[in-house]
Design a protein around this motif. Sequence first.
Motif, PDB file in Angstrom:
ATOM      1  N   SER A   1       1.019  -1.234  -0.029  1.00  0.00           N
ATOM      2  CA  SER A   1       0.048   0.078  -0.041  1.00  0.00           C
ATOM      3  C   SER A   1       0.968   1.322   0.009  1.00  0.00           C
ATOM      4  N   VAL A   2       0.309   2.455  -0.373  1.00  0.00           N
ATOM      5  CA  VAL A   2       1.099   3.609  -0.593  1.00  0.00           C
ATOM      6  C   VAL A   2       0.493   4.596   0.235  1.00  0.00           C
ATOM      7  N   TRP A   3       1.731   5.416   0.676  1.00  0.00           N
ATOM      8  CA  TRP A   3       1.077   6.589   1.630  1.00  0.00           C
ATOM      9  C   TRP A   3       0.752   7.710   0.819  1.00  0.00           C
ATOM     10  N   GLU A   4      -0.464   8.301   1.206  1.00  0.00           N
ATOM     11  CA  GLU A   4      -0.790   9.466   0.513  1.00  0.00           C
ATOM     12  C   GLU A   4      -1.331  10.545   1.658  1.00  0.00           C
TER      13      GLU A   4
ATOM     14  N   LYS B   1      -4.943   7.604  13.414  1.00  0.00           N
ATOM     15  CA  LYS B   1      -3.826   6.548  13.085  1.00  0.00           C
ATOM     16  C   LYS B   1      -2.986   7.325  11.756  1.00  0.00           C
ATOM     17  N   GLY B   2      -2.548   6.563  10.774  1.00  0.00           N
ATOM     18  CA  GLY B   2      -1.889   6.868   9.550  1.00  0.00           C
ATOM     19  C   GLY B   2      -0.376   7.083  10.046  1.00  0.00           C
ATOM     20  N   LYS B   3       0.204   8.356   9.346  1.00  0.00           N
ATOM     21  CA  LYS B   3       1.557   8.509   9.683  1.00  0.00           C
ATOM     22  C   LYS B   3       1.831  10.070   9.862  1.00  0.00           C
ATOM     23  N   TRP B   4       2.341  10.475  10.684  1.00  0.00           N
ATOM     24  CA  TRP B   4       2.816  11.832  11.158  1.00  0.00           C
ATOM     25  C   TRP B   4       4.239  12.094  10.924  1.00  0.00           C
ATOM     26  N   THR B   5       4.871  13.058   9.997  1.00  0.00           N
ATOM     27  CA  THR B   5       6.123  13.320   9.861  1.00  0.00           C
ATOM     28  C   THR B   5       6.375  14.912  10.111  1.00  0.00           C
TER      29      THR B   5
ATOM     30  N   TRP C   1       8.898  21.345   7.424  1.00  0.00           N
ATOM     31  CA  TRP C   1       7.346  20.953   7.232  1.00  0.00           C
ATOM     32  C   TRP C   1       6.870  20.142   8.229  1.00  0.00           C
ATOM     33  N   VAL C   2       5.420  19.829   8.130  1.00  0.00           N
ATOM     34  CA  VAL C   2       4.762  19.004   9.051  1.00  0.00           C
ATOM     35  C   VAL C   2       3.729  18.160   7.827  1.00  0.00           C
ATOM     36  N   LYS C   3       3.538  16.933   7.910  1.00  0.00           N
ATOM     37  CA  LYS C   3       2.562  16.263   7.226  1.00  0.00           C
ATOM     38  C   LYS C   3       1.927  14.989   7.893  1.00  0.00           C
ATOM     39  N   HIS C   4       0.596  14.612   7.194  1.00  0.00           N
ATOM     40  CA  HIS C   4      -0.103  13.471   7.848  1.00  0.00           C
ATOM     41  C   HIS C   4      -0.431  12.667   6.628  1.00  0.00           C
ATOM     42  N   GLU C   5      -0.222  11.399   6.629  1.00  0.00           N
ATOM     43  CA  GLU C   5      -0.518  10.671   5.664  1.00  0.00           C
ATOM     44  C   GLU C   5      -1.225   9.336   6.172  1.00  0.00           C
ATOM     45  N   PHE C   6      -2.069   8.858   5.185  1.00  0.00           N
ATOM     46  CA  PHE C   6      -2.798   7.759   5.031  1.00  0.00           C
ATOM     47  C   PHE C   6      -2.403   6.494   3.992  1.00  0.00           C
ATOM     48  N   ARG C   7      -2.811   5.390   4.439  1.00  0.00           N
ATOM     49  CA  ARG C   7      -2.416   4.251   3.511  1.00  0.00           C
ATOM     50  C   ARG C   7      -3.634   4.237   2.552  1.00  0.00           C
ATOM     51  N   GLN C   8      -3.195   4.143   1.130  1.00  0.00           N
ATOM     52  CA  GLN C   8      -4.079   4.271   0.128  1.00  0.00           C
ATOM     53  C   GLN C   8      -4.343   2.848  -0.549  1.00  0.00           C
TER      54      GLN C   8
END
Length: 284
Positions: free
Chosen positions: A33-36, A124-128, A277-284
């Motif tokens: 799966s890909v992070w978006e 959930k997801g991903k924070w960076t 920068w800051v971002k949040h991602e979810f699995r696509q």
Amino acid sequence: MKSILYTLAFALILLGCRSKEKKAEEQQDTVTSVWEADFFDDFDTFNPENWQDQRIWVNNELQCYVPDGEYGTREVSDGTLKIKVVNVGEKLPCDNLDKHGTKQADTQYMAGRICSKNRKEFVKGKWTARLRLHGNGQPSMFPAWWLLGAQNNESPVQEPDENVCWPLTGSGEIDIFEHHGDVKKDHFTTGAIKSQGECDKGDWWSYRKDFPATLDDFHEYSVEWEGSDLVYRLDGEEVYRNVSEGDNYPEPMFAILNFAKITDNPMTGEWVMEVDWVKHEFRQ
């Protein structure tokens, strides 16, 4: 009788094989799966739709969090956010309150703290965040990049359901990056805070560990939910994992960037955490 036993044994073997196949499929789904990105802020400006100042007194810290970048404590310039601690040279009144309504004492240290509470909150997801420190390793330094459950009952309380005490579910804490200047230069702490099932009772260290990094350089610090695990990465490489702990943080969470001063050690110059920068991602 033997026929029944053979049939039962075969069924158990088949069930075990299917279980392994299912687990392998789940692992494969995670890998492929890909992070978006569903949130990204590269700090060309300070965007109030993403962030708000958080003015609160916690952990008996010595700084006063001030609004609107007063004393230069929050600044956006040259495409980065600077969160600072500034020594103004004289003790001034501070209106920060703790969750019990106790007022912070007068202090000469002014600081910045922002959060995405009621702006950008995700399950959930991903924070960076990509960030660096200027002059890391000075005693009393305590900068942090972390997450808190959206029902947390600490200021600012803006929604009816913001009534859950730290660190219960709804107010859970995950620390992606902390630097304790009193401990060691070029080290950061990462990991989740364990809830012990009571208000204001958390196990600070069992889920957290220190790791080396050249903090004066930009690095990407992240946490992601991988199945039921929490995975912590430095520049994309896994450094730590809280196994089977991710499901303990099912609530929407918001991000915090702050710089605190935690002890009486003298302060040299102004302290800066620079965030690219800051971002949040979810699995696509």
